[in-house]
Design an enzyme around this catalytic site. Structure first.
Site, PDB file in Angstrom:
ATOM      1  N   LYS A  21      43.622  40.083  34.786  1.00 40.10           N
ATOM      2  CA  LYS A  21      42.295  40.700  34.650  1.00 40.10           C
ATOM      3  C   LYS A  21      42.399  42.082  34.012  1.00 40.10           C
ATOM      4  O   LYS A  21      41.635  42.409  33.100  1.00 40.10           O
ATOM      5  CB  LYS A  21      41.654  40.780  36.041  1.00 40.10           C
ATOM      6  CG  LYS A  21      40.363  41.548  36.123  1.00 40.10           C
ATOM      7  CD  LYS A  21      39.647  41.298  37.433  1.00 40.10           C
ATOM      8  CE  LYS A  21      40.082  42.197  38.563  1.00 40.10           C
ATOM      9  NZ  LYS A  21      39.682  43.612  38.451  1.00 40.10           N
ATOM     10  N   SER A  22      43.336  42.892  34.474  1.00 37.95           N
ATOM     11  CA  SER A  22      43.472  44.248  33.908  1.00 37.95           C
ATOM     12  C   SER A  22      43.869  44.186  32.438  1.00 37.95           C
ATOM     13  O   SER A  22      43.362  44.940  31.608  1.00 37.95           O
ATOM     14  CB  SER A  22      44.541  45.034  34.674  1.00 37.95           C
ATOM     15  OG  SER A  22      44.071  45.353  35.950  1.00 37.95           O
ATOM     16  N   SER A 169      44.814  56.302  40.214  1.00 39.01           N
ATOM     17  CA  SER A 169      43.840  55.306  39.771  1.00 39.01           C
ATOM     18  C   SER A 169      44.062  54.986  38.305  1.00 39.01           C
ATOM     19  O   SER A 169      43.950  55.859  37.434  1.00 39.01           O
ATOM     20  CB  SER A 169      42.411  55.821  39.963  1.00 39.01           C
ATOM     21  OG  SER A 169      41.523  55.038  39.185  1.00 39.01           O
ATOM     22  N   GLN A 171      42.148  53.093  36.537  1.00 39.57           N
ATOM     23  CA  GLN A 171      40.872  53.112  35.812  1.00 39.57           C
ATOM     24  C   GLN A 171      40.560  54.522  35.334  1.00 39.57           C
ATOM     25  O   GLN A 171      40.130  54.727  34.197  1.00 39.57           O
ATOM     26  CB  GLN A 171      39.747  52.589  36.700  1.00 39.57           C
ATOM     27  CG  GLN A 171      39.856  51.092  36.960  1.00 39.57           C
ATOM     28  CD  GLN A 171      38.803  50.577  37.907  1.00 39.57           C
ATOM     29  OE1 GLN A 171      37.974  51.336  38.408  1.00 39.57           O
ATOM     30  NE2 GLN A 171      38.837  49.281  38.166  1.00 39.57           N
ATOM     31  N   SER A 195      50.117  54.322  39.524  1.00 42.64           N
ATOM     32  CA  SER A 195      49.063  53.328  39.258  1.00 42.64           C
ATOM     33  C   SER A 195      49.500  52.464  38.073  1.00 42.64           C
ATOM     34  O   SER A 195      50.363  52.853  37.280  1.00 42.64           O
ATOM     35  CB  SER A 195      47.733  54.016  38.955  1.00 42.64           C
ATOM     36  OG  SER A 195      47.765  54.589  37.680  1.00 42.64           O
ATOM     37  N   ASP A 319      45.129  45.990  45.085  1.00 45.14           N
ATOM     38  CA  ASP A 319      44.133  44.905  45.141  1.00 45.14           C
ATOM     39  C   ASP A 319      44.518  43.795  46.118  1.00 45.14           C
ATOM     40  O   ASP A 319      43.770  42.829  46.290  1.00 45.14           O
ATOM     41  CB  ASP A 319      43.951  44.290  43.743  1.00 45.14           C
ATOM     42  CG  ASP A 319      43.179  45.226  42.819  1.00 45.14           C
ATOM     43  OD1 ASP A 319      42.429  46.081  43.335  1.00 45.14           O
ATOM     44  OD2 ASP A 319      43.333  45.106  41.601  1.00 45.14           O
ATOM     45  N   ARG A 350      36.742  47.878  51.736  1.00 51.04           N
ATOM     46  CA  ARG A 350      37.673  46.795  52.080  1.00 51.04           C
ATOM     47  C   ARG A 350      38.340  46.993  53.432  1.00 51.04           C
ATOM     48  O   ARG A 350      38.956  46.057  53.921  1.00 51.04           O
ATOM     49  CB  ARG A 350      38.723  46.602  50.977  1.00 51.04           C
ATOM     50  CG  ARG A 350      38.183  45.766  49.856  1.00 51.04           C
ATOM     51  CD  ARG A 350      39.276  45.114  49.049  1.00 51.04           C
ATOM     52  NE  ARG A 350      38.639  44.318  48.003  1.00 51.04           N
ATOM     53  CZ  ARG A 350      39.045  44.240  46.755  1.00 51.04           C
ATOM     54  NH1 ARG A 350      40.114  44.931  46.388  1.00 51.04           N
ATOM     55  NH2 ARG A 350      38.414  43.486  45.895  1.00 51.04           N
ATOM     56  N   ARG A 391      37.832  38.987  46.354  1.00 49.22           N
ATOM     57  CA  ARG A 391      39.173  38.918  46.970  1.00 49.22           C
ATOM     58  C   ARG A 391      39.084  38.590  48.470  1.00 49.22           C
ATOM     59  O   ARG A 391      39.968  37.955  49.020  1.00 49.22           O
ATOM     60  CB  ARG A 391      39.935  40.211  46.727  1.00 49.22           C
ATOM     61  CG  ARG A 391      40.180  40.469  45.240  1.00 49.22           C
ATOM     62  CD  ARG A 391      41.305  41.425  45.001  1.00 49.22           C
ATOM     63  NE  ARG A 391      41.223  42.024  43.676  1.00 49.22           N
ATOM     64  CZ  ARG A 391      41.650  41.462  42.556  1.00 49.22           C
ATOM     65  NH1 ARG A 391      42.187  40.261  42.571  1.00 49.22           N
ATOM     66  NH2 ARG A 391      41.526  42.081  41.401  1.00 49.22           N
TER      67      ARG A 391
HETATM   68  C1  S3P Z   1      42.281  48.347  37.821  1.00 50.82           C
HETATM   69  C2  S3P Z   1      42.662  49.404  38.601  1.00 50.82           C
HETATM   70  C3  S3P Z   1      42.481  49.437  40.064  1.00 50.82           C
HETATM   71  C4  S3P Z   1      42.220  48.043  40.616  1.00 50.82           C
HETATM   72  C5  S3P Z   1      41.224  47.259  39.807  1.00 50.82           C
HETATM   73  C6  S3P Z   1      41.690  47.121  38.374  1.00 50.82           C
HETATM   74  C7  S3P Z   1      42.493  48.441  36.369  1.00 50.82           C
HETATM   75  O1  S3P Z   1      41.374  50.260  40.377  1.00 50.82           O
HETATM   76  O2  S3P Z   1      41.785  48.137  41.955  1.00 50.82           O
HETATM   77  O3  S3P Z   1      41.029  45.964  40.345  1.00 50.82           O
HETATM   78  O4  S3P Z   1      42.406  47.420  35.669  1.00 50.82           O
HETATM   79  O5  S3P Z   1      42.759  49.556  35.883  1.00 50.82           O
HETATM   80  P1  S3P Z   1      41.532  51.852  40.573  1.00 50.82           P
HETATM   81  O6  S3P Z   1      41.894  52.445  39.284  1.00 50.82           O
HETATM   82  O7  S3P Z   1      40.161  52.301  41.036  1.00 50.82           O
HETATM   83  O8  S3P Z   1      42.588  52.012  41.629  1.00 50.82           O
END
Ligand code: S3P
Length: 436
Positions: A21-22, A169, A171, A195, A319, A350, A391
């Site tokens: 997914k990422s 993080s 993201q 991360s 996750d 969660r 999830r």
């Molecule tokens: C992700 C980063 C994570 C993860 C999310 C996907 C990404 O979030 O929980 O499902 O693709 O960069 P955070 O950056 O908020 O930790």
């Protein structure tokens, strides 16, 4: 949709899981910023990645997806067009945070919005550093979406900054790295933990100079040439494989192989935590797919014992806590998760939601301010409501495979957000799963 999982049948066989997914989010967006046509195989077509793709269209990006092959006609770093209406990021925090960075870099006037669930996710963590970079951006009074980004003149660059993330993080890091592509110098990002680093690996493959001078520090140098288009095959999603791994571990008589799973060390924390509990998980056929490590996982049913998870391991399995709760509930002894307060800011809170739903199926689980404590032994079975969290839905289903009685999940269509073939894959491995 209502899904009922019956305990008993061992899981056996060889399967694959959908593309990560990422990686899918990043491949779609980065390809839009490249010059030329990108072709991405094993793209995950699911609720959240559709949100990213559909947001690219009003930005003037042409794309097509067929049989898990995504083709994107890149617009280039300065070729996106300002959309006429707010962009709907639906339920996808990755979409809104990564898009905000890319659009900040492109200097377009845009509003980014999404579902009620998305509006509850914290955006201050991207708004504050983007402002320091010189972007005019506002959020709702709650600090969340909708986000409004003001446009800039085409030749106006963003300020290069040094930013320290209070919480690790990917993201937030990715949002800032994307904005930094149009910075007036190198941008430095420091994180308290490791991360996921998919953005760094993929941008490097596209020709961007990105360094890691020390652990958990990233430096991006704005490119002087266009980004190279992508030709990739995406690794299987370890966060999807996680459900099958725990399913095989807790179901007596199980022995499965999951092929072509992404094994990036920033994502494999669950494997470490489960091995510390006594899990028999082996890696074989290790390879490199365009800078990302990939391998096959061989998993055998194993008696598990309680463990403690905290610190960097939390970041590397961020996750996976819902499914980890299933493993802990079916293990011998006490498992404690600490220093994981960030779990309160995911698709649901969660900590509260996992505790609530696992209690509903008879697990002994107690929420803590920064995690949860599970006294393992048995799961009775029963009915759960996944709180709109894909999830949690799949984790309760996994617990059902080794419960005393079936587990029924209401609103199970939510699992299409990230693992649309979850039910079919469990059935292919021999599980008894009913759908109404
Ligand atoms: C992700 C980063 C994570 C993860 C999310 C996907 C990404 O979030 O929980 O499902 O693709 O960069 P955070 O950056 O908020 O930790």
């Amino acid at each position: 949709m209502q899904l009922t999982v019956h305990p008993g049948n061992p899981l056996r066989g060889e399967v694959t899981v959908p593309g990560d997914k990422s990686l899918s989010h990043r491949a779609a967006l980065f390809a839009a910023l490249a010059q030329g046509e990108s072709v991405i195989d094993r793209f995950l077509v699911s609720g959240v990645t559709r949100a990213m793709l559909d947001a690219l269209t009003p930005l003037g990006v042409a794309w097509q997806v067929k049989d898990e092959r995504l083709t994107v006609c890149g617009a280039g770093l300065d070729g996106l067009r300002a959309p006429a209406a707010p962009l709907d990021c639906r339920n996808s925090a990755t979409t809104i945070r990564l898009l905000a960075g890319a659009i900040a870099g492109a200097g377009l006037e845009t509003t980014l919005d999404g579902s009620a669930g998305l509006r509850r996710r914290p955006m201050g963590r991207i708004v504050e550093p983007l402002r320091r970079m010189g972007l005019e951006i506002s959020a709702a009074a709650s600090g969340g979406a909708p986000l409004h980004l003001r446009g800039r003149l085409p030749d106006q660059k963003l300020r290069a900054i040094e930013h320290v993330l209070p919480v690790a993080s990917a993201q937030v890091k990715s949002c800032l790295l994307l904005a930094a592509l149009n910075g007036d110098g190198p941008t430095v990002i420091r994180e308290p933990g490791p991360s996921r680093d998919h953005t760094e690996r993929m941008l490097r493959a596209m020709g961007v100079r990105i360094e890691n001078p020390v652990t958990n520090v990233v430096v991006l140098h704005p490119p002087s040439a266009p980004l190279r288009p992508l030709r990739l095959q995406l690794a299987g999603d370890i966060s999807a494989a996680a459900f099958l791994i725990v399913a095989a571990l807790v179901t007596p008589g199980s022995a499965i192989v999951i092929r072509d799973v992404g094994l990036n060390p920033t994502r494999t924390g669950l494997l470490d935590a489960l091995r510390a509990m006594g899990a028999d998980i082996r890696e074989r056929n290790l390879r490199d797919w365009s800078g990302e490590p990939v391998g096959d996982l061989v998993v055998h049913h194993s008696p598990l014992r309680g463990t403690r998870v905290a610190g960097e391991l939390v970041v590397r399995m961020i996750d996976e806590f819902p499914v980890f709760a299933a493993a802990a509930a079916l293990a011998d002894g006490v498992t404690e998760v600490r220093e994981a307060e960030e779990l309160r800011h995911k698709e649901s809170d969660r900590i509260t939601a996992v505790a609530h739903e696992f209690q509903a199926i008879g697990a002994k689980i107690e929420p803590l301010p920064d995690g949860f404590r599970v006294t393992g032994g048995r799961v009775a079975g029963g009915a759960v409501n996944p709180h709109g969290d894909h999830r949690i839905a799949m984790s309760c289903a996994v617990a059902g495979l080794a419960a005393q009685a079936p587990v029924t999940i209401d609103g199970a269509e939510i699992l299409h957000e990230s693992f649309p073939t979850f039910r079919e894959t469990l059935i292919a491995l021999g599980a008894k799963v009913e759908c109404k």
